[in-house]
Design a protein around this motif. Structure first.
Motif, short mmCIF file in Angstrom:
data_model
loop_
_atom_site.label_atom_id
_atom_site.label_comp_id
_atom_site.label_asym_id
_atom_site.label_seq_id
_atom_site.Cartn_x
_atom_site.Cartn_y
_atom_site.Cartn_z
N THR A 68 -0.67 -1.53 -10.94
CA THR A 68 -2.10 -1.83 -10.87
C THR A 68 -2.93 -0.64 -10.43
OG1 THR A 68 -1.80 -2.64 -8.59
CG2 THR A 68 -1.69 -4.28 -10.37
N GLY A 69 -2.30 0.36 -9.82
CA GLY A 69 -3.03 1.54 -9.38
C GLY A 69 -2.08 2.55 -8.77
N ALA A 70 -2.53 3.81 -8.72
CA ALA A 70 -1.66 4.88 -8.20
C ALA A 70 -1.37 4.71 -6.72
CB ALA A 70 -2.32 6.24 -8.45
N ASN A 71 -2.23 3.98 -5.98
CA ASN A 71 -2.04 3.81 -4.54
C ASN A 71 -1.36 2.50 -4.18
OD1 ASN A 71 -4.20 2.21 -5.28
ND2 ASN A 71 -5.32 2.53 -3.35
N VAL A 72 -0.74 1.84 -5.18
CA VAL A 72 -0.08 0.56 -4.96
C VAL A 72 1.37 0.63 -5.45
CG1 VAL A 72 -0.12 -1.93 -5.41
CG2 VAL A 72 -2.27 -0.66 -5.30
N ILE A 73 2.32 0.23 -4.57
CA ILE A 73 3.69 0.09 -5.04
C ILE A 73 3.68 -1.01 -6.09
CG2 ILE A 73 6.08 -0.43 -4.40
CD1 ILE A 73 5.01 2.12 -3.12
N PRO A 74 4.11 -0.72 -7.33
CA PRO A 74 3.96 -1.70 -8.41
C PRO A 74 4.85 -2.93 -8.22
CG PRO A 74 5.21 0.18 -9.18
CD PRO A 74 4.70 0.55 -7.82
N GLU A 124 1.99 1.45 4.08
CA GLU A 124 3.29 0.82 4.34
C GLU A 124 4.15 0.78 3.07
OE1 GLU A 124 2.23 -2.93 6.03
OE2 GLU A 124 1.14 -3.60 4.23
N PRO A 125 4.48 1.95 2.56
CA PRO A 125 5.26 1.99 1.31
C PRO A 125 6.65 1.36 1.45
CG PRO A 125 5.19 4.16 2.34
CD PRO A 125 4.21 3.30 3.07
N GLU A 126 7.21 1.38 2.67
CA GLU A 126 8.55 0.83 2.88
C GLU A 126 8.60 -0.68 2.67
OE1 GLU A 126 6.26 0.37 6.57
OE2 GLU A 126 6.59 2.04 5.19
N LYS A 127 7.45 -1.32 2.73
CA LYS A 127 7.42 -2.76 2.50
C LYS A 127 7.39 -3.12 1.02
CE LYS A 127 5.26 -4.08 6.87
NZ LYS A 127 4.13 -4.80 7.52
N GLY A 128 7.21 -2.14 0.17
CA GLY A 128 7.15 -2.39 -1.27
C GLY A 128 8.49 -2.21 -1.95
N ALA A 129 8.60 -2.83 -3.11
CA ALA A 129 9.79 -2.67 -3.97
C ALA A 129 9.26 -2.37 -5.37
CB ALA A 129 10.64 -3.94 -3.96
N SER A 130 9.44 -1.15 -5.81
CA SER A 130 8.80 -0.69 -7.05
C SER A 130 9.43 -1.29 -8.30
CB SER A 130 8.86 0.83 -7.15
OG SER A 130 8.35 1.27 -8.39
N ALA A 131 8.63 -2.08 -9.01
CA ALA A 131 9.08 -2.65 -10.28
C ALA A 131 9.22 -1.55 -11.34
CB ALA A 131 8.11 -3.72 -10.76
N ILE A 132 8.37 -0.54 -11.26
CA ILE A 132 8.41 0.54 -12.27
C ILE A 132 9.67 1.39 -12.11
CG2 ILE A 132 7.33 2.72 -12.94
CD1 ILE A 132 4.63 1.41 -12.70
N ILE A 133 10.01 1.76 -10.87
CA ILE A 133 11.22 2.55 -10.68
C ILE A 133 12.45 1.76 -11.12
CG2 ILE A 133 12.76 3.54 -8.92
CD1 ILE A 133 10.29 4.49 -7.44
N HIS A 166 0.85 -1.19 0.00
CA HIS A 166 0.00 0.00 0.00
C HIS A 166 0.89 1.24 0.00
CE1 HIS A 166 -2.97 2.99 1.10
NE2 HIS A 166 -3.94 2.06 1.05
N ALA A 167 0.66 2.12 -0.96
CA ALA A 167 1.54 3.28 -1.14
C ALA A 167 1.41 4.30 -0.01
CB ALA A 167 1.24 3.97 -2.47
N GLY A 168 0.29 4.25 0.73
CA GLY A 168 0.11 5.21 1.80
C GLY A 168 0.35 4.65 3.18
#
Length: 268
Positions: free
Chosen positions: A127-133, A88-97, A84-86
């Protein structure tokens, strides 16, 4: 290309009407290479690795192709971690970046002075602006003159690193056209074709271009080949692509006369 197919049929009919033998060739690359006749003359041992006739011009209309670049396609996939981008963004790893970083680095591997270009033509992901891809993918187009370039580019791509080690990058590389350099045999074939065009009152220009075709496969077998004898026109691959209908009779006759000239004059 559709006009070119029609011209080829009628050019062969002209040859048949005058009892001049004409070739047959299937459309697949494997069949094309197998059906390529042996070289009418031995290829020169000092044929250049790069084309000798590079003529910058604003339009290629009416020019036949005596050199073509090789083509490669690379599908690059980045697999990261969704979050979740708002919240717990630290738990994500952005495929797009990560993919953006990879593509920027890949673009730097181009060498325009050597004729090697790299284009990131398609990109998608998320998948959405509020999701780390968690996933993203890009498709690259590579054009080159040097037969050694695919191995050099592949090594450079393999060495690219992205900033987030949690993102996994994979590549699917396809080198689908070898380069078609302007060899001595192609120069000689072009001279013969130019002579036939002059006999019909036309000046025929030969150019080396970045686009590939099945002629690349024929050239790679060591057989001289000229490409681009279809109708004159413009806007290649664009929605406004068009042909000049009044160019069809000339190129149809040039193809027929060129085939006849090869059979008549090549060994002289």
């Amino acid at each position: 290309m559709k006009a070119g197919l029609a011209q080829a049929i009628w050019a062969l009919k002209l040859l048949d009407d005058h009892s001049i033998p004409g070739p047959t060739s299937p459309s697949s690359s494997t069949g094309t290479k197998k059906s390529a006749p042996p070289p009418p003359a031995p290829p020169s041992a000092n044929s250049p690795a790069l084309p000798r006739r590079l003529r910058p011009r604003s339009s290629l209309n009416g020019a036949v192709k005596i050199g073509r670049k090789g083509i490669g396609n690379v599908v690059v996939t980045a697999e990261g971690i969704e979050a979740h981008a708002g919240v717990e963004p630290e738990k994500g790893a952005s495929a797009i970046i990560a993919l953006a970083e990879w593509c920027l680095a890949a673009a730097q591997c181009a060498d325009p002075e050597r004729g090697t270009t790299i284009n990131v033509g398609l990109i998608e992901g998320g998948t959405g602006a509020n999701v780390i891809p968690g996933r993203a993918q890009a498709v690259l187009d590579i054009r080159h003159w040097d037969p050694q370039e695919p191995s050099l580019i592949s090594a450079s791509f393999d060495a690219i690193q992205v900033s987030d080690p949690r993102v996994r990058i994979t590549q699917d590389r396809t080198w689908n056209r070898p380069p078609m350099p302007t060899t001595d045999g192609i120069e000689r074939l072009y001279a013969l074709l130019k002579q036939e065009a002059e006999a019909m009152g036309k000046d025929l220009e030969g150019v080396a271009v970045g686009g590939g075709s099945d002629a690349n496969f024929i050239a790679a077998e060591g057989t001289p080949v000229i490409c681009g004898l279809g109708a004159d026109g413009g806007g290649a691959h664009a929605r406004h692509e068009f042909i000049y209908p009044d160019s069809v009779p000339f190129f149809m006759a040039l193809l027929a006369n060129g085939i006849a000239a090869v059979g008549r004059d090549w060994e002289k």
